[in-house]
Scaffold this motif. Sequence first.
Motif, PDB file in Angstrom:
ATOM      1  N   GLY A 168       0.822  -1.205   0.000  1.00  0.00           N
ATOM      2  CA  GLY A 168       0.000   0.000   0.000  1.00  0.00           C
ATOM      3  C   GLY A 168       0.855   1.254   0.000  1.00  0.00           C
ATOM      4  O   GLY A 168       0.567   2.220  -0.719  1.00  0.00           O
ATOM      5  N   VAL A 169       1.910   1.256   0.801  1.00  0.00           N
ATOM      6  CA  VAL A 169       2.840   2.389   0.810  1.00  0.00           C
ATOM      7  C   VAL A 169       3.473   2.559  -0.565  1.00  0.00           C
ATOM      8  O   VAL A 169       3.581   3.678  -1.089  1.00  0.00           O
ATOM      9  N   ALA A 170       3.897   1.448  -1.167  1.00  0.00           N
ATOM     10  CA  ALA A 170       4.507   1.517  -2.500  1.00  0.00           C
ATOM     11  C   ALA A 170       3.524   2.055  -3.533  1.00  0.00           C
ATOM     12  O   ALA A 170       3.899   2.814  -4.434  1.00  0.00           O
ATOM     13  N   ALA A 171       2.236   1.672  -3.397  1.00  0.00           N
ATOM     14  CA  ALA A 171       1.219   2.152  -4.336  1.00  0.00           C
ATOM     15  C   ALA A 171       1.056   3.661  -4.233  1.00  0.00           C
ATOM     16  O   ALA A 171       0.929   4.362  -5.246  1.00  0.00           O
ATOM     17  N   VAL A 172       1.075   4.184  -3.017  1.00  0.00           N
ATOM     18  CA  VAL A 172       0.936   5.625  -2.832  1.00  0.00           C
ATOM     19  C   VAL A 172       2.153   6.354  -3.381  1.00  0.00           C
ATOM     20  O   VAL A 172       2.031   7.377  -4.056  1.00  0.00           O
ATOM     21  N   VAL A 173       3.364   5.835  -3.088  1.00  0.00           N
ATOM     22  CA  VAL A 173       4.582   6.459  -3.614  1.00  0.00           C
ATOM     23  C   VAL A 173       4.562   6.463  -5.144  1.00  0.00           C
ATOM     24  O   VAL A 173       4.902   7.464  -5.791  1.00  0.00           O
ATOM     25  N   GLY A 174       4.135   5.345  -5.738  1.00  0.00           N
ATOM     26  CA  GLY A 174       4.047   5.283  -7.185  1.00  0.00           C
ATOM     27  C   GLY A 174       3.051   6.262  -7.751  1.00  0.00           C
ATOM     28  O   GLY A 174       3.298   6.914  -8.780  1.00  0.00           O
ATOM     29  N   PHE A 175       1.911   6.413  -7.080  1.00  0.00           N
ATOM     30  CA  PHE A 175       0.897   7.366  -7.518  1.00  0.00           C
ATOM     31  C   PHE A 175       1.438   8.792  -7.500  1.00  0.00           C
ATOM     32  O   PHE A 175       1.281   9.556  -8.457  1.00  0.00           O
ATOM     33  N   VAL A 176       2.088   9.156  -6.401  1.00  0.00           N
ATOM     34  CA  VAL A 176       2.637  10.506  -6.282  1.00  0.00           C
ATOM     35  C   VAL A 176       3.707  10.749  -7.340  1.00  0.00           C
ATOM     36  O   VAL A 176       3.768  11.820  -7.956  1.00  0.00           O
ATOM     37  N   ALA A 177       4.560   9.723  -7.572  1.00  0.00           N
ATOM     38  CA  ALA A 177       5.620   9.874  -8.573  1.00  0.00           C
ATOM     39  C   ALA A 177       5.041  10.090  -9.963  1.00  0.00           C
ATOM     40  O   ALA A 177       5.496  10.965 -10.711  1.00  0.00           O
ATOM     41  N   LEU A 178       4.026   9.308 -10.326  1.00  0.00           N
ATOM     42  CA  LEU A 178       3.401   9.457 -11.639  1.00  0.00           C
ATOM     43  C   LEU A 178       2.695  10.798 -11.772  1.00  0.00           C
ATOM     44  O   LEU A 178       2.698  11.419 -12.836  1.00  0.00           O
ATOM     45  N   SER A 179       2.099  11.256 -10.695  1.00  0.00           N
ATOM     46  CA  SER A 179       1.364  12.522 -10.737  1.00  0.00           C
ATOM     47  C   SER A 179       2.291  13.713 -10.917  1.00  0.00           C
ATOM     48  O   SER A 179       1.896  14.733 -11.482  1.00  0.00           O
ATOM     49  N   ASN A 180       3.548  13.587 -10.425  1.00  0.00           N
ATOM     50  CA  ASN A 180       4.471  14.722 -10.449  1.00  0.00           C
ATOM     51  C   ASN A 180       5.621  14.524 -11.421  1.00  0.00           C
ATOM     52  O   ASN A 180       6.606  15.249 -11.364  1.00  0.00           O
ATOM     53  N   GLY A 181       5.531  13.519 -12.291  1.00  0.00           N
ATOM     54  CA  GLY A 181       6.580  13.294 -13.279  1.00  0.00           C
ATOM     55  C   GLY A 181       7.821  12.654 -12.718  1.00  0.00           C
ATOM     56  O   GLY A 181       8.920  12.877 -13.215  1.00  0.00           O
ATOM     57  N   GLY A 182       7.657  11.862 -11.667  1.00  0.00           N
ATOM     58  CA  GLY A 182       8.796  11.173 -11.063  1.00  0.00           C
ATOM     59  C   GLY A 182       9.037  11.652  -9.648  1.00  0.00           C
ATOM     60  O   GLY A 182       8.538  12.704  -9.237  1.00  0.00           O
ATOM     61  N   LEU A 183       9.804  10.885  -8.874  1.00  0.00           N
ATOM     62  CA  LEU A 183      10.053  11.247  -7.484  1.00  0.00           C
ATOM     63  C   LEU A 183      10.836  12.555  -7.363  1.00  0.00           C
ATOM     64  O   LEU A 183      10.771  13.235  -6.341  1.00  0.00           O
ATOM     65  N   HIS A 184      11.616  12.910  -8.426  1.00  0.00           N
ATOM     66  CA  HIS A 184      12.347  14.178  -8.378  1.00  0.00           C
ATOM     67  C   HIS A 184      11.378  15.357  -8.375  1.00  0.00           C
ATOM     68  O   HIS A 184      11.733  16.465  -7.973  1.00  0.00           O
ATOM     69  N   GLY A 185      10.134  15.114  -8.810  1.00  0.00           N
ATOM     70  CA  GLY A 185       9.132  16.173  -8.820  1.00  0.00           C
ATOM     71  C   GLY A 185       8.218  16.150  -7.622  1.00  0.00           C
ATOM     72  O   GLY A 185       7.141  16.710  -7.671  1.00  0.00           O
ATOM     73  N   LEU A 186       8.628  15.441  -6.559  1.00  0.00           N
ATOM     74  CA  LEU A 186       7.802  15.353  -5.359  1.00  0.00           C
ATOM     75  C   LEU A 186       7.492  16.748  -4.836  1.00  0.00           C
ATOM     76  O   LEU A 186       8.386  17.526  -4.530  1.00  0.00           O
ATOM     77  N   ALA A 187       6.206  17.045  -4.743  1.00  0.00           N
ATOM     78  CA  ALA A 187       5.787  18.382  -4.345  1.00  0.00           C
ATOM     79  C   ALA A 187       5.815  18.525  -2.830  1.00  0.00           C
ATOM     80  O   ALA A 187       5.577  17.558  -2.102  1.00  0.00           O
ATOM     81  N   PRO A 188       6.105  19.729  -2.318  1.00  0.00           N
ATOM     82  CA  PRO A 188       6.047  19.944  -0.866  1.00  0.00           C
ATOM     83  C   PRO A 188       4.688  19.576  -0.280  1.00  0.00           C
ATOM     84  O   PRO A 188       4.605  19.104   0.854  1.00  0.00           O
ATOM     85  N   ALA A 189       3.616  19.757  -1.062  1.00  0.00           N
ATOM     86  CA  ALA A 189       2.285  19.416  -0.575  1.00  0.00           C
ATOM     87  C   ALA A 189       2.171  17.935  -0.255  1.00  0.00           C
ATOM     88  O   ALA A 189       1.479  17.550   0.698  1.00  0.00           O
TER      89      ALA A 189
END
Length: 328
Positions: A168-189
Amino acid sequence: MKTENSAIVPAAPVLSASELVAAGPHTAASPAAAAAAPHGSPSAGLAFGLLGVLAFSFTLPLTRVAVSQLDPLFVGAGRAVLAGLLAIGVLAVLRQRVPHGVQWLRLAVVGAGVIAGFPILTSFALQSVPAAHGAVVIGLLPAATAVVAVLRARERPSVRFWLASGLGVAAVVGFVALSNGGLHGLAPADLLLVAAVALAAIGYGEGALLSRELGSWQTICWALIVALPVMVPLMLLGLGSGWPEADAPAWLAFAYLAGVSMFLGFFAWYRGLAIGPIARVSQIQLVQPVLTIVWATLLLGEHLDLIVLVGALAVILCAATAVRARIR
């Protein structure tokens, strides 16, 4: 369902440290804690939990409505102040037993998690991300609450539980990464939302245990009062130079956040968790991301894209597997 065949064995009410010292090593529960602990079947606990989740499912969309015109610090702290005033009135009229000893410190933990931390952090986060996005990240909350229950209430999950929670944690991390164009785009929000999840899980777990000693609605009322000395200055800071100007929808959203999300919703939620088991009832929140996405679409006109839908589904499936895993 017999206890020995249940997937989760209900935990006995947990005493505060002062009660344990006074009662001695062979006492299972003090009379006060036993009197306050709610009685009910597992289905009753799930029903109260579902009612609380229904109330909470409007929180993110209405927070987004409120912060569109009101300062996020005012929204996050002001809703707690208004709910705290309601709590003072209810406790004064009904003349409830006053907490004692270490219970005050535990109420401060509840306040830091669900009264200060979660509302303020989500208010700032939802200035820059859609409510539907926030709903999927908040989908971590059931698993996080179950982990707190394991650590605090000494429930023992199986390997299957931890595997499903990790997925479940991995699914959320993957969702956030896809939403922001990768983990490098992790938003402060996103970081704010994850921190809000951690604080809320701690507040839920500790509040559930306190509800077995003080009562469910009494616990949130006392926690709101304990938080007032911190929340009032924060609300005034959020007011800035004067009273904010906002239209009726923003003020109605703020009123809901104070009266329902911060007050009445916890009456049902903490009662459900107190009936327990905590790990099982907490998983009712699996439906909250779906409900929140529906409300965000209907109330805010947010667009439902494939990433949001897949992310929500993945988190729910992983958490559903976790709740079905054996916990002793």
